[in-house]
Motif scaffolding. Structure first.
Motif, PDB file in Angstrom:
ATOM      1  N   ALA A 235       0.832  -1.207   0.000  1.00  0.00           N
ATOM      2  CA  ALA A 235       0.000   0.000   0.000  1.00  0.00           C
ATOM      3  C   ALA A 235       0.866   1.256   0.000  1.00  0.00           C
ATOM      4  O   ALA A 235       0.575   2.233  -0.707  1.00  0.00           O
ATOM      5  CB  ALA A 235      -0.932  -0.010   1.216  1.00  0.00           C
ATOM      6  N   ASN A 236       1.941   1.236   0.788  1.00  0.00           N
ATOM      7  CA  ASN A 236       2.858   2.385   0.822  1.00  0.00           C
ATOM      8  C   ASN A 236       3.484   2.607  -0.545  1.00  0.00           C
ATOM      9  O   ASN A 236       3.621   3.742  -1.016  1.00  0.00           O
ATOM     10  CB  ASN A 236       3.952   2.166   1.864  1.00  0.00           C
ATOM     11  N   LEU A 271      -5.800 -11.014  -0.714  1.00  0.00           N
ATOM     12  CA  LEU A 271      -5.123  -9.715  -0.755  1.00  0.00           C
ATOM     13  C   LEU A 271      -4.339  -9.538  -2.046  1.00  0.00           C
ATOM     14  O   LEU A 271      -4.306  -8.447  -2.623  1.00  0.00           O
ATOM     15  CB  LEU A 271      -4.181  -9.577   0.451  1.00  0.00           C
ATOM     16  N   GLU A 272      -3.721 -10.616  -2.505  1.00  0.00           N
ATOM     17  CA  GLU A 272      -2.983 -10.543  -3.775  1.00  0.00           C
ATOM     18  C   GLU A 272      -3.915 -10.143  -4.909  1.00  0.00           C
ATOM     19  O   GLU A 272      -3.585  -9.297  -5.743  1.00  0.00           O
ATOM     20  CB  GLU A 272      -2.340 -11.902  -4.073  1.00  0.00           C
ATOM     21  N   ASN A 273      -5.104 -10.739  -4.936  1.00  0.00           N
ATOM     22  CA  ASN A 273      -6.091 -10.377  -5.953  1.00  0.00           C
ATOM     23  C   ASN A 273      -6.513  -8.915  -5.829  1.00  0.00           C
ATOM     24  O   ASN A 273      -6.666  -8.203  -6.831  1.00  0.00           O
ATOM     25  CB  ASN A 273      -7.328 -11.274  -5.821  1.00  0.00           C
ATOM     26  N   ALA A 274      -6.732  -8.471  -4.596  1.00  0.00           N
ATOM     27  CA  ALA A 274      -7.168  -7.089  -4.384  1.00  0.00           C
ATOM     28  C   ALA A 274      -6.128  -6.100  -4.900  1.00  0.00           C
ATOM     29  O   ALA A 274      -6.452  -5.140  -5.611  1.00  0.00           O
ATOM     30  CB  ALA A 274      -7.436  -6.854  -2.896  1.00  0.00           C
ATOM     31  N   PHE A 275      -4.869  -6.316  -4.564  1.00  0.00           N
ATOM     32  CA  PHE A 275      -3.812  -5.410  -5.020  1.00  0.00           C
ATOM     33  C   PHE A 275      -3.629  -5.483  -6.537  1.00  0.00           C
ATOM     34  O   PHE A 275      -3.278  -4.492  -7.185  1.00  0.00           O
ATOM     35  CB  PHE A 275      -2.485  -5.742  -4.323  1.00  0.00           C
ATOM     36  N   LYS A 276      -3.890  -6.637  -7.116  1.00  0.00           N
ATOM     37  CA  LYS A 276      -3.685  -6.803  -8.552  1.00  0.00           C
ATOM     38  C   LYS A 276      -4.811  -6.172  -9.367  1.00  0.00           C
ATOM     39  O   LYS A 276      -4.577  -5.557 -10.408  1.00  0.00           O
ATOM     40  CB  LYS A 276      -3.571  -8.294  -8.887  1.00  0.00           C
ATOM     41  N   TYR A 277      -6.064  -6.294  -8.885  1.00  0.00           N
ATOM     42  CA  TYR A 277      -7.204  -5.939  -9.718  1.00  0.00           C
ATOM     43  C   TYR A 277      -7.943  -4.661  -9.311  1.00  0.00           C
ATOM     44  O   TYR A 277      -8.651  -4.074 -10.123  1.00  0.00           O
ATOM     45  CB  TYR A 277      -8.194  -7.103  -9.762  1.00  0.00           C
ATOM     46  N   ALA A 278      -7.816  -4.219  -8.049  1.00  0.00           N
ATOM     47  CA  ALA A 278      -8.486  -2.973  -7.647  1.00  0.00           C
ATOM     48  C   ALA A 278      -7.744  -1.785  -8.251  1.00  0.00           C
ATOM     49  O   ALA A 278      -6.520  -1.808  -8.375  1.00  0.00           O
ATOM     50  CB  ALA A 278      -8.516  -2.864  -6.120  1.00  0.00           C
ATOM     51  N   ASP A 281      -6.204   3.894  -6.711  1.00  0.00           N
ATOM     52  CA  ASP A 281      -6.481   4.683  -5.505  1.00  0.00           C
ATOM     53  C   ASP A 281      -7.513   4.025  -4.596  1.00  0.00           C
ATOM     54  O   ASP A 281      -8.032   4.648  -3.671  1.00  0.00           O
ATOM     55  CB  ASP A 281      -6.950   6.091  -5.884  1.00  0.00           C
ATOM     56  N   ALA A 282      -7.818   2.735  -4.838  1.00  0.00           N
ATOM     57  CA  ALA A 282      -8.805   2.028  -4.023  1.00  0.00           C
ATOM     58  C   ALA A 282      -8.194   1.588  -2.694  1.00  0.00           C
ATOM     59  O   ALA A 282      -7.068   1.091  -2.644  1.00  0.00           O
ATOM     60  CB  ALA A 282      -9.341   0.810  -4.764  1.00  0.00           C
ATOM     61  N   GLU A 283      -8.962   1.779  -1.635  1.00  0.00           N
ATOM     62  CA  GLU A 283      -8.535   1.298  -0.316  1.00  0.00           C
ATOM     63  C   GLU A 283      -8.635  -0.226  -0.275  1.00  0.00           C
ATOM     64  O   GLU A 283      -9.526  -0.829  -0.849  1.00  0.00           O
ATOM     65  CB  GLU A 283      -9.428   1.899   0.770  1.00  0.00           C
ATOM     66  N   ILE A 284      -7.678  -0.851   0.435  1.00  0.00           N
ATOM     67  CA  ILE A 284      -7.657  -2.306   0.605  1.00  0.00           C
ATOM     68  C   ILE A 284      -7.412  -2.581   2.088  1.00  0.00           C
ATOM     69  O   ILE A 284      -6.720  -1.823   2.765  1.00  0.00           O
ATOM     70  CB  ILE A 284      -6.554  -2.964  -0.249  1.00  0.00           C
ATOM     71  N   ASP A 297     -11.919  -4.407  -0.619  1.00  0.00           N
ATOM     72  CA  ASP A 297     -11.344  -3.292  -1.364  1.00  0.00           C
ATOM     73  C   ASP A 297     -12.475  -2.352  -1.745  1.00  0.00           C
ATOM     74  O   ASP A 297     -13.643  -2.760  -1.813  1.00  0.00           O
ATOM     75  CB  ASP A 297     -10.573  -3.785  -2.604  1.00  0.00           C
ATOM     76  N   ASP A 298     -12.126  -1.099  -1.984  1.00  0.00           N
ATOM     77  CA  ASP A 298     -13.126  -0.094  -2.331  1.00  0.00           C
ATOM     78  C   ASP A 298     -13.000   0.293  -3.801  1.00  0.00           C
ATOM     79  O   ASP A 298     -13.243   1.437  -4.177  1.00  0.00           O
ATOM     80  CB  ASP A 298     -12.965   1.136  -1.432  1.00  0.00           C
ATOM     81  N   GLY A 299     -12.600  -0.692  -4.613  1.00  0.00           N
ATOM     82  CA  GLY A 299     -12.448  -0.446  -6.041  1.00  0.00           C
ATOM     83  C   GLY A 299     -13.746  -0.668  -6.781  1.00  0.00           C
ATOM     84  O   GLY A 299     -14.835  -0.576  -6.204  1.00  0.00           O
TER      85      GLY A 299
END
Length: 378
Positions: A235-236, A271-278, A281-284, A297-299
């Protein structure tokens, strides 16, 4: 070719089952054998009846050099490849072979040829497996040296950073990840040991190494902590909002039975899916409920049509079309959840109301991992 005992026993049983039939007095099976620089030969591997007789090749048996009306040869053939021959001796007068006997012997030769073909395939597969195991061993050995060197350099870097606390924290996390890779190496090393395949998992490999030490104390918190730290780092790096639990209820702090270590794999995969597909600027984040975990996620919201399809093996949703992937992750995650008596689902607006804590939880996509809380602990 070195034959397995089970294969030899199978051949003998096949010959025995045909014996004493329609004037047959002797059945002998030979396998084609070739060695580099020598001509092909046929080696005896089984006979009926089993008499005290050396298993000699066709070329070394003088009696076979004289033709006989009471003897016939049937090829053991797979496509265009001659695998061996079946020799049949009878007491039929003047070599008068019934058509029915000839037909049955042809069927027997086809069956024997298939047995040989399967045995050859088994041996080839075993050779491939042994070769791959050998290569894995070499790779593991080669990887351990640079991994140890990375740890050494990381420690040296910490010394040079002095009082730069933020930078030191990053390097320490690198050391944690290096330790995790060592766990993978330990998992690979176990491939050379006899293993019992998990029949209820299927052919997919696990995304994280298993809990190698069943005596090691694990909790939900200890399983999730390195995954959450990795999520924070991602996220950072991507400059996106990240949310993780601040309070850990009692069920996350009590010792877990070893089989529930797969909870970490399920969460890591989500989580890997969230970071890959959201979108960028979406929150996870991850949230803890009274009966399980939420990975959200908020994507862009996953459509209702895709809600269940995303758990099918090989299916890839619209957000994944231009991304790398195999469509196995969510399928395996749900399979693992069911294996430990839990459930994994993507919550719709109507089902969110079924979980009391989620009624005010306004996120676009919420994967809810419901766990058998009472059964989790030792």
């Amino acid at each position: 070719m070195k034959l397995s005992k089970k294969f030899e026993e199978l051949i003998i049983k096949q010959l025995e089952s045909f014996g004493c039939s329609m004037g047959v007095t002797h059945l002998v099976m030979y396998l084609a054998s070739t060695e580099q620089g020598t001509k092909a030969s046929f080696e005896m591997i089984g006979q009926w009846p089993q008499i005290d007789r050396l298993l000699v090749s066709v070329e070394d048996d003088p009696s076979l050099k004289v033709s006989s009306p009471n003897r016939r040869w049937y090829p053991l053939q797979e496509n265009d490849i001659l695998l061996g021959v079946l020799r049949v001796e009878t007491d039929l007068k003047e070599g008068n072979w019934p058509v029915s006997l000839d037909s049955r012997l042809k069927a027997l030769s086809l069956s024997l040829a298939k047995c040989v073909s399967i045995e050859l395939e088994r041996q080839n597969k075993n050779e491939e497996i042994n070769y791959l195991k050998s290569q894995v061993n070499v790779i593991i050995h080669q990887l351990r040296n640079p991994l140890a060197a990375l740890r050494t350099y990381a420690k040296l870097l910490i010394k040079r950073l002095g009082s730069d606390v933020d930078s030191i924290e990053i390097v320490e996390r690198m050391i944690i990840e290096q330790k995790q890779i060592n766990n993978y190496m330990d998992s690979f090393a176990q491939l050379n040991s006899p293993i019992q395949l998990p029949l209820d998992i299927g052919e997919e490999r696990l995304l994280l190494p298993p809990n190698l030490d069943n005596k090691k104390l694990i909790t939900v918190q200890s399983l999730l902590r390195p995954i959450l730290e990795r999520g924070q780092a991602n996220a950072n790096l991507e400059n996106r909002d990240w949310t993780e639990p601040s309070l850990w209820p009692d069920w996350t702090l009590s010792p877990l039975k070893a089989k529930y270590a797969v909870i970490a794999e399920i969460v890591a995969n989500l989580l890997e899916n969230a970071f890959k597909y959201a979108h960028k600027d979406a929150e996870i984040g991850v949230a803890i409920m009274s009966k399980g975990l939420c990975i959200f996620d908020d994507g862009k919201k996953i459509t209702k049509i895709e809600n269940e399809k995303i758990f099918q093996k090989g299916f890839r949703g619209s957000a994944a079309k231009k991304k790398d992937g195999t469509g196995v992750g969510l399928f395996l995650a749900r399979k693992l959840a069911k294996q430990i008596g839990g459930e994994l689902r993507l919550l719709e607006n109507s089902s969110i109301n079924d979980v009391e804590e989620l009624k005010s939880f306004k996120k676009k996509n919420i994967f809810y991992l419901e766990l058998p809380i009472k059964e989790l602990h030792s």
